[in-house]
Design an enzyme around this catalytic site. Sequence first.
Site, short mmCIF file in Angstrom:
data_model
loop_
_atom_site.label_atom_id
_atom_site.label_comp_id
_atom_site.label_asym_id
_atom_site.label_seq_id
_atom_site.Cartn_x
_atom_site.Cartn_y
_atom_site.Cartn_z
N LEU A 69 58.29 -10.44 53.10
CA LEU A 69 59.47 -10.91 52.37
C LEU A 69 60.45 -11.58 53.34
O LEU A 69 61.06 -12.61 53.02
CB LEU A 69 60.16 -9.75 51.65
N ALA B 73 41.03 -13.66 42.09
CA ALA B 73 40.37 -14.85 42.66
C ALA B 73 41.29 -16.05 42.55
O ALA B 73 40.91 -17.11 42.05
CB ALA B 73 39.06 -15.10 41.92
N CYS C 278 56.38 -18.97 45.27
CA CYS C 278 56.73 -17.75 46.01
C CYS C 278 58.14 -17.65 46.59
O CYS C 278 58.72 -16.56 46.55
CB CYS C 278 55.72 -17.52 47.11
N1 LIG Z 1 49.97 -18.84 46.41
C1 LIG Z 1 50.25 -18.70 47.68
O1 LIG Z 1 50.26 -19.67 48.43
C2 LIG Z 1 50.53 -17.35 48.25
C3 LIG Z 1 50.65 -16.22 47.46
N2 LIG Z 1 50.90 -15.00 48.02
C4 LIG Z 1 50.94 -13.79 47.19
O2 LIG Z 1 49.60 -13.44 46.83
C5 LIG Z 1 49.54 -12.88 45.53
C6 LIG Z 1 48.57 -13.65 44.67
O3 LIG Z 1 49.03 -14.98 44.55
P1 LIG Z 1 48.11 -16.14 43.98
O4 LIG Z 1 46.75 -16.04 44.58
O5 LIG Z 1 48.88 -17.40 44.15
O6 LIG Z 1 48.05 -15.72 42.42
P2 LIG Z 1 47.09 -16.28 41.28
O7 LIG Z 1 47.82 -16.13 40.02
O8 LIG Z 1 46.54 -17.61 41.67
O9 LIG Z 1 45.83 -15.25 41.31
C7 LIG Z 1 45.90 -13.92 40.90
C8 LIG Z 1 44.61 -13.58 40.16
O10 LIG Z 1 44.58 -12.17 39.93
C9 LIG Z 1 43.89 -11.95 38.70
N3 LIG Z 1 44.18 -10.60 38.20
C10 LIG Z 1 45.37 -10.10 37.77
N4 LIG Z 1 45.22 -8.80 37.43
C11 LIG Z 1 43.93 -8.47 37.66
C12 LIG Z 1 43.19 -7.27 37.53
N5 LIG Z 1 43.77 -6.13 37.12
N6 LIG Z 1 41.88 -7.28 37.84
C13 LIG Z 1 41.28 -8.42 38.26
N7 LIG Z 1 41.93 -9.59 38.44
C14 LIG Z 1 43.26 -9.61 38.14
C15 LIG Z 1 44.41 -13.07 37.80
O11 LIG Z 1 43.52 -13.30 36.72
C16 LIG Z 1 44.49 -14.25 38.79
O12 LIG Z 1 43.31 -15.04 38.77
C17 LIG Z 1 50.99 -12.90 45.01
O13 LIG Z 1 51.56 -11.64 45.29
C18 LIG Z 1 51.67 -13.96 45.86
O14 LIG Z 1 53.03 -13.71 46.03
C19 LIG Z 1 51.01 -14.84 49.37
C20 LIG Z 1 50.90 -15.92 50.22
C21 LIG Z 1 50.65 -17.26 49.73
O1 LIG Z 2 54.15 -16.59 50.29
C1 LIG Z 2 53.80 -17.71 49.99
O2 LIG Z 2 53.44 -18.04 48.85
C2 LIG Z 2 53.81 -18.82 50.99
O3 LIG Z 2 55.02 -19.57 50.75
C3 LIG Z 2 55.16 -20.73 51.56
O4 LIG Z 2 54.10 -21.64 51.33
P1 LIG Z 2 54.10 -22.71 50.11
O5 LIG Z 2 55.11 -22.33 49.09
O6 LIG Z 2 52.68 -22.84 49.69
O7 LIG Z 2 54.51 -24.10 50.75
P2 LIG Z 2 55.62 -24.57 51.83
O8 LIG Z 2 55.00 -25.54 52.74
O9 LIG Z 2 56.29 -23.42 52.46
O10 LIG Z 2 56.65 -25.36 50.90
C4 LIG Z 2 57.45 -24.71 49.95
C5 LIG Z 2 58.51 -25.67 49.42
O11 LIG Z 2 59.48 -25.97 50.41
C6 LIG Z 2 59.64 -27.38 50.53
N1 LIG Z 2 60.02 -27.71 51.92
C7 LIG Z 2 59.26 -27.27 52.95
C8 LIG Z 2 59.62 -27.56 54.25
C9 LIG Z 2 60.78 -28.29 54.50
O12 LIG Z 2 61.17 -28.59 55.65
N2 LIG Z 2 61.52 -28.72 53.44
C10 LIG Z 2 61.17 -28.43 52.15
O13 LIG Z 2 61.90 -28.81 51.21
C11 LIG Z 2 58.30 -27.95 50.12
O14 LIG Z 2 58.39 -29.29 49.74
C12 LIG Z 2 57.95 -27.03 48.97
O15 LIG Z 2 58.60 -27.43 47.78
C13 LIG Z 2 55.13 -20.31 53.04
O16 LIG Z 2 55.19 -21.49 53.86
C14 LIG Z 2 53.86 -19.53 53.37
O17 LIG Z 2 53.91 -19.07 54.71
C15 LIG Z 2 53.77 -18.34 52.42
O18 LIG Z 2 52.56 -17.62 52.66
#
Ligand SMILES: NC(=O)C1=CN([C@@H]2O[C@H](COP(=O)(O)OP(=O)(O)OC[C@H]3O[C@@H](n4cnc5c(N)ncnc54)[C@H](O)[C@@H]3O)[C@@H](O)[C@H]2O)C=CC1
Ligand SMILES: O=C(O)[C@H]1O[C@H](OP(=O)(O)OP(=O)(O)OC[C@H]2O[C@@H](n3ccc(=O)[nH]c3=O)[C@H](O)[C@@H]2O)[C@H](O)[C@@H](O)[C@@H]1O
Length: 403
Positions: free
Chosen positions: A217, A9, A272
Site C-alpha cells: 500500500l 487468473a 489500483c
Molecule cells: N492489475 C494490476 O496491475 C495489479 C493488481 N494487483 C492486485 O492483485 C489483485 C488481483 O488484481 P487483478 O489480477 O488485476 O484482478 P482481476 O480482476 O483481473 O482478476 C481476479 C480474478 O480472480 C477471480 N476470482 C475471484 N474470486 C475467485 C474465487 N473465489 N475463486 C476463483 N477465482 C476467483 C476472478 O474471476 C478474476 O478472474 C488485486 O488485489 C490487485 O489490487 C497488484 C499489482 C498489480
Molecule cells: O498495484 C498495482 O496495480 C500497480 O499499480 C501501478 O501500475 P499501473 O496502474 O498498472 O500503471 P502505472 O504505470 O503505475 O500508471 C498508473 C497511472 O499513472 C499515470 N502516470 C504514471 C506515471 C507518471 O509519471 N504520470 C502519470 O500520470 C499513468 O498514465 C496511469 O494512468 C504501479 O506502477 C505498480 O507498481 C503496481 O503494482
Amino acid sequence: MVKICCIGAGYVGGPTMAVIALKCPDIEVAVVDISVPRITAWNSDQLPIYEPGLEDVVKQCRGKNLFFSTDVEKHVREADIVFVSVNTPTKTRGLGAGKAADLTYWESAARMIADVSKSDKIVVEKSTVPVKTAEAIEKILTHNSKGINFQILSNPEFLAEGTAIEDLFKPDRVLIGGRETPAGQKAIKTLKDVYAHWVPEENIITTNLWSAELSKLAANAFLAQRISSVNAMSALCEATGANVNEVSYAIGKDTRIGSKFLNPSVGFGGSCFQKDILNLVYICECNGLPEVAEYWRQVIKINDYQKSRFVNRVVASMFNTVSNKKIAVLGFAFKKDTGDTRETPAIDVCKDFQKIYDNMQKPAFVFDGRNIVDVEKLRNIGFIVYSIGKPLDAWLKDMPAVA
Ligand SMILES: NC(=O)C1=CN([C@@H]2O[C@H](COP(=O)(O)OP(=O)(O)OC[C@H]3O[C@@H](n4cnc5c(N)ncnc54)[C@H](O)[C@@H]3O)[C@@H](O)[C@H]2O)C=CC1
Ligand SMILES: O=C(O)[C@H]1O[C@H](OP(=O)(O)OP(=O)(O)OC[C@H]2O[C@@H](n3ccc(=O)[nH]c3=O)[C@H](O)[C@@H]2O)[C@H](O)[C@@H](O)[C@@H]1O
C-alpha cells in the site's frame, strides 16, 4: 515436484504464474478461476489480457508445466503452495463503503482452501490487501483446518500493466513476509527458493507479515503521490508561465528525487492507485490517525482536481459549452502499453493533423492530457492547443480557467 496453484487468473495471476512456470521447469503451476470465459481464453490463442511478451511465455509452457483450469478445488487440494490473486476492489456497501477493501472474494477463497485441503499448505497473499489481513485469513484457515498446518505468507505484486512481463523477469525486488516462527521462516524459504530460480538473492526481501502487507500500500501511495505532486505543480506552471516539463526535468536531476514517475498528466488512472490509497486512508482512520489519513486523501483530491481542471479548460475555451460539439478522444486506455515510441500509430496521428484540421469546424481545439503532441507544429497549422502545465495558448489566456 513442487505444485503451485494460483486462485485468480487475472492481470496478476495469469502473467505471474506464466513467468514462474517458464523460469521453474521443475515446478507444476495451475492457474484456476471461477470464470469459465477467462479460463477458456487462457487456453486459446486469444489470451484474455494483452501484455507485450505474454503470449510467447504462455505458449512456451502451457500444457507442459502450466495449466489453466476451472477445477479450482482439485488443484488447490493437490498444491503445496496456493497463491491467492483474486480481486480486492473498493467496498461499495456497508461499513467503510467507498474506502475499505472488499475482501469477499478473498474470504470465500480462504474458506474453500480450508474445506478442500487434505495436506499442509503455504497460502500466499498475492492480492493487495489491508495490513493485518493475514491475521483474519489465519483465523479462517486454522479454525477449519482439521489438523492441517497452514502457513500464510504475504508476497505482494509490484508489476505495472503494459510492462508486466518485463517487470516479472527483472523485478526491482520480490517481497516476502511471514511469521517469525520456525515454521513461518521455513515457509518463507520455500517461496524464496521459487523466485531464486531467476531473481538475484539480494533482490528478494524478507520481512514480517505486516511490513510486507503495508509496503504494498505504501509503494502505491508514494508512486501516486509523485504524480499528484507534479500535477499540482502543473497548475502553478499554467498560472505563472513556467513549463512543467522543464520543472520536472530540473527536479528529477536531483538523484535524491529521481526522474521517474514525474510526468504530468490528466490524472492517474488504473485499477489500483485510487483503490489502494482509499484503503490506506481507511486503515489510518481505523487506527485513530486522522491526520495521516487526511495527508494521503489529499493525493486523491489533487487527482480529482486535475481531472476537473482539464475538463474546465475544455469547456471554458469552447465558449462555455460543449453541447452539439463533436469531440474526438484519442487514446482511451489509462496508459500506453510500452515506453517505446518507434512505429507508434500516434506518430501517424500527429502527421495526419493537417487533414483533421481542414475537416474541423473553426476554431479547432486540441486538449492534450498527456503532453505528447508537438504544440508548435499544431499551432502553426492553426489549432488552439492546451497542454498541461505549459505556457498558455493566447486564446486560453483570455478565457477563465473555470467554466
Ligand atoms: N492489475 C494490476 O496491475 C495489479 C493488481 N494487483 C492486485 O492483485 C489483485 C488481483 O488484481 P487483478 O489480477 O488485476 O484482478 P482481476 O480482476 O483481473 O482478476 C481476479 C480474478 O480472480 C477471480 N476470482 C475471484 N474470486 C475467485 C474465487 N473465489 N475463486 C476463483 N477465482 C476467483 C476472478 O474471476 C478474476 O478472474 C488485486 O488485489 C490487485 O489490487 C497488484 C499489482 C498489480
Ligand atoms: O498495484 C498495482 O496495480 C500497480 O499499480 C501501478 O501500475 P499501473 O496502474 O498498472 O500503471 P502505472 O504505470 O503505475 O500508471 C498508473 C497511472 O499513472 C499515470 N502516470 C504514471 C506515471 C507518471 O509519471 N504520470 C502519470 O500520470 C499513468 O498514465 C496511469 O494512468 C504501479 O506502477 C505498480 O507498481 C503496481 O503494482
